[in-house]
Write a protein that holds these residues in place. Structure first.
Motif, PDB file in Angstrom:
ATOM      1  N   LEU A  77       0.815  -1.214   0.000  1.00 30.84           N
ATOM      2  CA  LEU A  77       0.000   0.000   0.000  1.00 30.84           C
ATOM      3  C   LEU A  77       0.850   1.265   0.000  1.00 30.84           C
ATOM      4  CD1 LEU A  77      -2.763  -1.271   2.413  1.00 30.84           C
ATOM      5  CD2 LEU A  77      -3.057  -0.653   0.014  1.00 30.84           C
ATOM      6  N   GLN A  78       2.071   1.141   0.474  1.00 32.76           N
ATOM      7  CA  GLN A  78       2.972   2.301   0.433  1.00 32.76           C
ATOM      8  C   GLN A  78       3.782   2.338  -0.861  1.00 32.76           C
ATOM      9  OE1 GLN A  78       5.105   1.752   4.100  1.00 32.76           O
ATOM     10  NE2 GLN A  78       3.328   2.300   5.335  1.00 32.76           N
ATOM     11  N   GLY A  79       3.448   1.456  -1.790  1.00 28.15           N
ATOM     12  CA  GLY A  79       4.093   1.478  -3.106  1.00 28.15           C
ATOM     13  C   GLY A  79       5.479   0.868  -3.133  1.00 28.15           C
ATOM     14  N   LYS A  80       5.803   0.041  -2.103  1.00 33.30           N
ATOM     15  CA  LYS A  80       7.146  -0.552  -2.070  1.00 33.30           C
ATOM     16  C   LYS A  80       7.123  -1.968  -2.624  1.00 33.30           C
ATOM     17  CE  LYS A  80       8.315   1.887   2.189  1.00 33.30           C
ATOM     18  NZ  LYS A  80       8.353   1.720   3.644  1.00 33.30           N
ATOM     19  N   ASP A  81       8.241  -2.337  -3.235  1.00 33.64           N
ATOM     20  CA  ASP A  81       8.395  -3.732  -3.649  1.00 33.64           C
ATOM     21  C   ASP A  81       8.615  -4.578  -2.402  1.00 33.64           C
ATOM     22  OD1 ASP A  81       8.226  -3.004  -6.276  1.00 33.64           O
ATOM     23  OD2 ASP A  81      10.397  -2.990  -6.631  1.00 33.64           O
ATOM     24  N   SER A  82       8.228  -5.841  -2.481  1.00 36.52           N
ATOM     25  CA  SER A  82       8.451  -6.708  -1.316  1.00 36.52           C
ATOM     26  C   SER A  82       8.720  -8.142  -1.732  1.00 36.52           C
ATOM     27  CB  SER A  82       7.234  -6.644  -0.377  1.00 36.52           C
ATOM     28  OG  SER A  82       6.072  -7.014  -1.069  1.00 36.52           O
ATOM     29  N   LEU A  83       9.410  -8.840  -0.848  1.00 37.89           N
ATOM     30  CA  LEU A  83       9.651 -10.274  -1.024  1.00 37.89           C
ATOM     31  C   LEU A  83       9.166 -10.922   0.264  1.00 37.89           C
ATOM     32  CD1 LEU A  83      10.845 -12.755  -2.392  1.00 37.89           C
ATOM     33  CD2 LEU A  83      13.096 -12.067  -1.588  1.00 37.89           C
TER      34      LEU A  83
END
Ligand SMILES: Nc1ncnc2c1ncn2[C@@H]1O[C@H](COP(=O)(O)OP(=O)(O)OP(=O)(O)O)[C@@H](O)[C@H]1O
Length: 613
Positions: free
Chosen positions: A35-41
């Motif tokens: 939701l904060q527009g960050k990529d994640s793994l």
């Protein structure tokens, strides 16, 4: 949505759609990253609740679409059905979607107010020009919320082999630089994590990793060679009694379609409600088997590993592996399909040294070493949970009182003794094969040698060798050798393999013939096993380590024997000097691969060890 109010609002959405009271560990952080527009793994164990992490974000906005990339069509269909159950609008775009439906979906997205929250697609279909155009439009008008790559380990595992489209997911970041990508998997070693991040071009991804421990799974291994006579029928009988003692449903995995059919029909004959599932069955039949199993109207599915990926059946009570998986990641994924409801369940792995040798032969370049990890898990003593978890980097976590105990933690003595029996059974078979090759007299001589008194501690392999039955010895010396299968010789993980055959520090392994070796035998050539670095090196090493086994291999009146350990072949010296060093013998030895005490006895018994170069 106001990011400051996220947790409360997200919990409200969770309750409204799924009826869950709160988030599980790491779920909230994963949702916030997207939701904060960050990529994640995000690496959460099987059944850890990853689906919600890509299903929930688009529900936070009136018009928002998330694209979910899944490896299998069946998986996407299953997910869409699950979305319907929790009132989320979802659609699929893949090779089975009709042109009319595709047009309808792209029109809907292009209109700027998508009525779908989730679009499930495959890496291949994501490259469809019409879909790409629609998604670019959605990105530019702010409706495209995120890309979710489910089962992201496939990027590393399949991208290089049979799903090149997985590698092309790298262009997502180029085409949609402002859209967050969330990669989800239950299994990823550090290497796989790096490969996922690099391939998807993730930018400073938020990495969230839960424990891999599945504390409700009771891990067990059954050594095939010591289940009665070790034949498939004997193992089947063992499987039947295991299944008859189970309450609830489960999966039996086998490598081959034919094995699935054979096992399933044998189970049906034993009044077990079973069905075979594999790619040879029509889509219609596969779907109905899957549905029946999920509904609980079918008890046991005997399947290739195509079955189960992403299927949410919380009350699967057991997963049996008829053959070992080719990697521990695979085994973890497959066994992890049991007990997603958190209730106690069982994982049973049937393993033999021959299975391991077969897997070694099939092992491909990029995955080298994977089979050895499975071998260590299955055929070496020790806590199974600890081995699984340390493979994923969680050191020192063995079965605790909170975990269902594995077979070793429950009864270390019986697991160790089963492994010793297995060693002995394998050695007996190997000697039998060697006896057949080398002839009656050699076998008799070796038995004489073995019968000598010794101060050496009892050695299970030796015990097996001394039991080499008379009945296997041919009346006449054969001209040619037994079939290749008879050549396999294995020392399983419960005891160290002679150092000379392995890089120092390694334990456990598979030794078997190579094609070159087999050819050597057929050519009636002298025999010598050598280390990959030359015999001098091997001997030096042996001298350094007084415990090392000094004679690299064996002699045989006719033929050559080769050995393979995992990815490290033990070459047979084919040079003339080696042949010379082997010398000629009047009485051939019959043994292929020897343990140190065994070698000593043979020397004492008058056998001629290979001369040193
Ligand atoms: N916060 C939660 N509270 C209670 N149950 C939850 C929660 N989150 C997910 N679940 C449930 O846990 C089960 C497993 O979830 P899910 O299918 O998303 O797991 P997964 O991580 O995708 O597993 P796999 O890797 O095996 O596909 C589902 O039945 C789901 O509804």
């Amino acid at each position: 949505m106001d990011l400051g109010a996220l947790p409360v609002e997200l919990v409200a959405i969770l309750r409204q759609h799924w009826g869950h009271q709160g988030f599980r560990p790491l779920q909230l952080q994963a949702l916030q990253a997207t939701l904060q527009g960050k990529d994640s793994l995000v690496i959460l164990p099987t059944g850890g609740g990853k689906s919600i992490l890509y299903q929930l974000p688009p529900l936070t906005k009136t018009y928002a679409l998330s694209v979910v990339v899944t490896p299998l069509l069946a998986l996407a269909m299953d997910q869409v059905n699950r979305c319907e159950e929790v009132t989320i609008e979802a659609c699929t775009w893949n090779s089975e979607t009709s042109e009319t439906t595709k047009q309808m979906i792209s029109k809907d997205i292009l209109a700027g107010e998508p009525s779908y929250k989730l679009l499930y697609t495959t890496p291949e279909s994501l490259r469809h020009p019409a879909l790409r155009e629609a998604l670019l439009a959605a990105a530019s008008n702010g409706c495209l919320m995120s890309f979710a790559i489910d089962e992201a380990h496939c990027v590393a595992e399949w991208g290089h082999n049979f799903r090149p489209a997985y590698l092309q997911l790298s262009t997502l970041k180029d085409d949609f630089p402002s859209i967050p990508i969330a990669a989800f998997t239950a299994t990823a070693t550090h290497e796989v994590q790096r490969s996922i991040s690099e391939t998807l071009q993730l930018r400073n991804p938020v990495k969230l990793q839960g424990s891999f421990n599945r504390s409700n799974i009771k891990y067990q291994v059954r050594c095939k060679e010591i289940i009665n006579d070790g034949t498939p029928d004997a193992i089947l009988k063992d499987l039947v009694s295991f299944l008859q003692a189970q309450e609830g449903s489960g999966i039996v995995y086998a490598h081959l379609r034919a094995t699935c059919d054979w096992v399933a029909s044998a189970l049906i004959d034993a009044d077990i409600d079973a069905a075979a599932y594999h790619a040879g069955k029509s889509t219609h039949v596969r779907r109905s088997i899957q549905q029946d199993w999920v509904d609980g109207s079918l008890t046991c599915v005997v399947a290739t590993i195509a079955f189960g990926l992403g299927i949410d059946k919380p009350d699967c009570r057991y997963v049996v592996h008829w053959n070992p998986s080719s990697s521990l990641e695979g085994f973890y994924q497959e066994s992890g399909r049991a007990g997603r409801d958190g209730q106690p369940c069982t994982s049973v792995l049937y393993a033999s040294t021959q299975d391991m040798a077969d897997l070694h032969k099939l092992e491909k370049g990029t995955r080298r070493g994977a089979v050895q990890a499975v071998n260590e898990y299955a055929l070496a003593p020790g806590c199974r949970r600890k081995k699984l978890l340390s493979f994923f980097g969680e050191k020192d976590h063995r079965c605790s009182p909170q975990d269902q105990p594995c077979d070793f933690c429950q009864d270390p003595h019986s697991v160790t003794s089963a492994l010793q029996k297995q060693d002995a059974a394998v050695a007996t078979k190997s000697v039998a094969a060697a006896c057949r090759m080398a002839g009656h007299s050699a076998a008799r001589a070796s038995q004489r040698a073995l019968g000598e008194a010794s101060d050496d501690p009892p050695d299970p392999v030796l015990a097996g060798l001394t039991r080499c039955p008379e009945s296997v010895l041919p009346a006449q010396q054969p001209k040619r050798i037994a079939p290749p299968a008879a050549w396999s010789c294995a020392l399983s993980g419960s005891r160290p393999v002679p150092n000379d055959l392995l890089p120092l520090g390694h334990h456990a392994g598979i030794l078997s013939h190579t094609d070159t070796a087999q050819q050597g035998v057929l050519e009636d050539s002298p025999v010598l096993i050598d280390s990959p670095h030359g015999r001098a090196t091997a001997r030096d090493r042996a001298l350094k380590d007084r415990n090392a086994w000094q004679a690299p291999a064996l002699s045989m009146g006719s033929g050559r024997v080769g050995a393979v350990h995992g990815s490290k072949p033990i070459n047979i010296s084919s040079s003339s000097s080696s042949s010379k060093s082997c010398g000629s013998r009047s009485e051939p030895n019959a043994i292929g691969i020897l343990a140190k005490p065994m070698m000593k006895r043979i020397k004492r018994g008058g056998f001629v060890a290979p001369r040193k170069a």
